[in-house]
Design a protein around this motif. Structure first.
Motif, short mmCIF file in Angstrom:
data_model
loop_
_atom_site.label_atom_id
_atom_site.label_comp_id
_atom_site.label_asym_id
_atom_site.label_seq_id
_atom_site.Cartn_x
_atom_site.Cartn_y
_atom_site.Cartn_z
N THR A 259 12.27 48.02 60.60
CA THR A 259 11.82 48.00 59.21
C THR A 259 12.55 49.05 58.38
O THR A 259 12.80 48.84 57.20
N TYR A 400 5.96 46.28 52.72
CA TYR A 400 4.67 46.46 53.41
C TYR A 400 4.14 45.11 53.91
O TYR A 400 3.61 45.01 55.03
N CYS A 404 3.35 44.09 57.82
CA CYS A 404 2.09 43.44 58.26
C CYS A 404 2.40 42.14 58.98
O CYS A 404 1.72 41.78 59.96
N VAL A 410 -2.70 45.45 59.83
CA VAL A 410 -2.43 46.40 58.75
C VAL A 410 -2.47 47.84 59.22
O VAL A 410 -1.99 48.74 58.50
N PRO A 413 1.32 49.32 60.08
CA PRO A 413 2.09 49.49 58.84
C PRO A 413 1.55 50.57 57.93
O PRO A 413 2.31 51.32 57.32
N THR A 414 0.22 50.67 57.84
CA THR A 414 -0.37 51.69 56.98
C THR A 414 -0.05 53.08 57.50
O THR A 414 0.31 53.99 56.73
N VAL A 417 3.59 53.81 56.71
CA VAL A 417 3.81 54.09 55.29
C VAL A 417 3.32 55.49 54.94
O VAL A 417 4.01 56.25 54.25
#
Length: 819
Positions: A259, A400, A404, A410, A413-414, A417
């Motif tokens: 990513t 984002y 996901c 989620v 990824p959360t 981030v």
């Protein structure tokens, strides 16, 4: 359509469009490579679901399976086979190698087929027949380690067997695709003659059955009340679920790593699109003046994006296909199963990544270009409303969504981030301080290095962004270098000079004296002998472990399997009592596993030892120095508990390189004793890490290329400003060498700052790995502090000066024309 195609062909000569296209190829190619390689792993396990077990159902046990179970299966008209798997030494040509050996009956496998070959490291030929008595199949790796070929003899314990085939694939192998121990397979009829299975040996017994579903269900119902701790009924679905979960986690991890390349590629797309928009303001104004409507312009630019996407998708998919083949080739020596070709439809994820990246990072800018009025564009003082923050928010919202999609959730990824935002804030603060300091020492700048340092603060936001990008990239590279080249070596250096490097186990009591005499003669240092008996904790304070931890709740390590138990009259070297009384008549438990299981002093544990149950309280907790490399145990029981249990013994030895040959020759007279060479295992681990890191480096190269595009696009987005500065310096009498020096200083300082911060982050990451994974003392890695700033300075300077080379050629007239 024709006009759009001609327009696109002309634009392909533009650096901005080429940057956008390359970024698109990197984004699609990275995700495609990862998803295709993971798909190959998944297909290798899912091609024949039943052959994952070599049967329809398997009963697995830590103890010998009762003959009545086989008789019951046969009475239900089920096909039956048996298997015993264990680790032992295999001898040949004065060499010995710890191997994973399986002994199977003639009817094995019931499902699936072997892959065997007559050529070393061959692809394998399918076969449904197992090894004949007196013969053995060995993996190509084991054959290479022992230096034997087909037709030659090897020894397994007291039994001499002839190598008849090279084993490529065992359909029912319980090991993972990546395995350290080399494998061998023999006929179960020869097992007793080897004498390697003695009381306390770690053996996994399996009863394999195949047949009608009704008969299988009847056998399961009959066996269910008879299964005890350490015995399980396994179906292909359960095995496949565990494999699927492991592969899904690996796919999520690799895609999250990829990513970063996608995000950087997206940023490069946005920067290139921004410059593309600036260059086409006048062109759009002219087209609108000539009667072009917003609808016509929208069609024109959408067709351009479509052409660009098609070209980028084709090149990206081809690039991804090549990279996944390279990854598979790099890991070929670690993968014990054949990897089939991936399914082409799995490429959709790479295509979706490219489409979302293009839409979220480029389309909003294109819309703004179309909406500009001719009058505002033709005014010299007019500026395009950028709204950069909102544009990047849209882009990162798309990223984002992709994360996901990659992880099917989620949470990860959360977390990623939030971590990236945290790192960004730290790097921004540090960068601002350094850039501010550079400006403070360049007041009244007259030299090239002063102008270069001042430029860092003058273009604060773009330079901070570039600092963040390259800090992350260099840090990833340094962590990989640190793990690959120094981390395991550092851990080995922390071991005492005379730390044991060989373990002897499966030793009978009557073998201890001659082995001690041998070690004394060879002057080889040894530790004490410890008896070992297999046992399993079945109850905690009267509650069954199976009820405390049902199938959907993971068991602590202390309860999940049978373990080795010992007794000792006093606390051994590397052990320290932290609570309770070691001399009391109870159990002594290692403190970390006790904490994981929620145990405390006074808790009563019931242990099943050879079918006899003993209930004892925990009377002491110990800390254990596992790095001492001496035999250590989770649980120590009173001697009275093990008096009636047959035990084998274990000890550790420090064998110098000069003593190794004599030691191995002497131990060949004890064929049933297993030797674990820790030094060889460390070398194997280093080899695996090296090969895995090479595969990861391919992803890192994609990330690095995307970072280079970000720097290239970022520099070009400020090219007009740099050209004006260069022209102004030339007007004031500066020579071209001064402008070049200023550029080199600006980018070199940016690289040094990024490399320095990356070295701090990499050192902190390696500290965590050393302390929390290797459980060793942290060490300093000065190489990283030299490599980080040096590599950063060279890399960023090269890319930055290349991207801004036009500035070196700008004439003073350029500035005068803009007045």
């Amino acid at each position: 359509m024709n006009f759009a195609w001609r327009f696109m062909r002309k634009e392909m000569r533009s650096t901005d469009v080429v940057t956008l296209l390359v970024a698109l190829v990197i984004a699609i190619g990275t995700v495609t490579a990862i998803s295709l390689f993971i798909d190959r792993l998944r297909l290798s396990f899912e091609q024949e679901s039943a052959s994952l077990l070599a049967a329809d159902r398997v009963v697995r046990s830590d103890q010998v399976i009762p003959p009545s179970w086989r008789q019951k299966a046969e009475s239900l008209k089920l096909s039956v086979a048996e298997r015993a798997s264990f680790s032992t030494m295999v001898f040949a040509n004065d060499k010995l190698q710890l191997s994973q050996v399986s002994a199977v009956t003639n009817s094995y496998p019931l499902k699936g087929r072997f892959l065997i070959d007559s050529k070393l490291f061959g692809q394998g030929i399918k076969s449904s027949e197992s090894p004949k008595p007196g013969f053995i199949w060995i993996s190509s790796r084991l054959a290479s380690l022992l230096g034997v070929t087909i037709g030659q003899k090897v020894e397994v314990g007291d039994k001499t067997l002839t190598v008849s085939k090279y084993l490529v694939l065992d359909p029912g192998a319980s090991s993972s695709a990546f395995s350290i121990s080399p494998r061998a397979m023999m006929n179960k009829a020869d097992l007793a003659a080897t004498n390697v299975i003695i009381p306390g040996s770690r053996v996994r017994y399996s009863l394999l059955v195949a047949g009608e579903a009704s008969s299988l269900n009847a056998l399961q119902a009959w066996l269910a009340p008879k299964l005890t701790d350490g015995q399980r009924w396994i179906s292909p679905k359960q095995r496949g679920e565990r494999i699927g979960e492991t592969i899904n986690r690996a796919e999520s991890f690799l895609l999250l790593a990829g990513t970063l390349a996608v995000v950087l590629s997206g940023v490069a797309m946005a920067l290139a699109s921004s410059r593309y928009v600036k260059r086409h303001l006048m062109q759009v104004a002219v087209l609108k003046t000539l009667g072009a409507t917003p609808k016509t312009l929208s069609r024109l630019f959408l067709l351009q994006l479509l052409f660009l996407f098609v070209i980028g998708a084709v090149l990206g998919l081809a690039f991804g296909w090549i990279v996944q083949n390279m990854i598979a080739a790099l890991l070929s020596s670690l993968v014990t199963t054949a990897l089939p070709e991936p399914e082409l439809w799995k490429m959709w994820l790479g295509v979706a990544t490219g489409l979302i990246s293009l839409v979220t990072f480029c389309l909003p800018l294109m819309r703004r270009l179309i909406r500009i009025s001719p009058l505002s564009v033709l005014q010299p003082s007019a500026r395009v409303e950028q709204g950069s923050v909102m544009l990047y928010l849209i882009g990162f919202a798309g990223m984002y969504a992709l994360m996901c999609l990659y992880t099917q959730g989620v949470m990860l990824p959360t977390i990623m981030v939030v971590a990236m935002v945290g790192i960004g804030l730290v790097v921004s603060v540090l960068g601002w301080v350094m850039f501010k300091f550079g400006r403070s020492v360049t007041a009244g700048a007259t030299s090239g290095w002063q102008i270069g340092l001042a430029a860092l603060y003058r273009r604060l936001v773009p330079n901070l962004f570039q600092l963040l990008v390259f800090t992350l990239i260099i840090m990833l590279g340094l962590v990989l270098v640190g793990i690959k080249t120094s981390l395991i070596a550092d851990w080995q250096k922390q071991l005492p000079a005379d730390a044991p490097n060989h373990y002897l186990f499966n030793v009978q009591a009557n073998q201890i004296a001659p082995i001690n005499q041998m070690s004394h003669t060879l002057k080889i240092a040894s530790s004490s002998w410890y008896p070992m008996v297999r046992g399993r904790i079945t109850q905690v304070n009267g509650e069954q472990v199976s009820k405390l931890y049902p199938d959907d709740k993971p068991e602590p390590e202390l309860f999940e399997r049978a373990m080795n138990l010992t007794w000792a009259e006093q606390v051994g070297e590397g052990n320290k009592v932290v609570a309770g009384d070691f001399a009391a008549n109870g159990l002594s438990v290692e403190e970390k596993v006790a904490k994981e299981a929620g145990l405390k002093l006074g808790d009563k544990l019931t242990i099943n030892i050879g079918g006899v149950f003993h209930t004892l309280p925990i009377t002491s907790l110990r800390s254990v120095d596992w790095s001492s490399m001496r035999p250590n145990f989770y649980v120590i029981v009173p001697k009275s508990v093990l008096n009636d249990s047959p035990a084998n013994y274990v000890s550790s030895y420090f064998v110098k390189p000069s003593q190794a040959q004599a030691f191995y020759h002497a131990m060949s007279t004890f064929p049933t004793v297993s030797i674990l060479n820790v030094g060889d295992i460390l070398k194997q681990i280093q080899s695996i890490i090296a090969q895995l890191s090479q595969a990861i480096q391919l992803v890192l190269v994609c990330i690095l290329a995307a970072g280079g595009l970000v720097l290239l696009a970022s520099v070009r987005s400020t090219l007009e400003e740099r050209m004006e500065e260069g022209a102004l310096l030339r007007v004031l009498g500066a020579r071209g060498a001064l402008v070049r020096q200023a550029l080199i200083i600006e980018f070199a300082c940016l690289g040094v700052f990024a490399g320095g911060i990356a070295a701090m982050g990499a050192e902190a990451s390696l500290y965590g790995v050393q302390v929390y994974i290797f459980n060793s003392e942290p060490s300093w890695h000065p190489m990283l502090w030299l490599l980080g700033p040096g590599a950063g300075a060279l890399l960023i300077t090269a890319v930055g000066v290349f991207a801004s080379r036009t500035v070196l050629k700008v004439p003073p007239m350029h500035l005068l024309r803009g007045i």
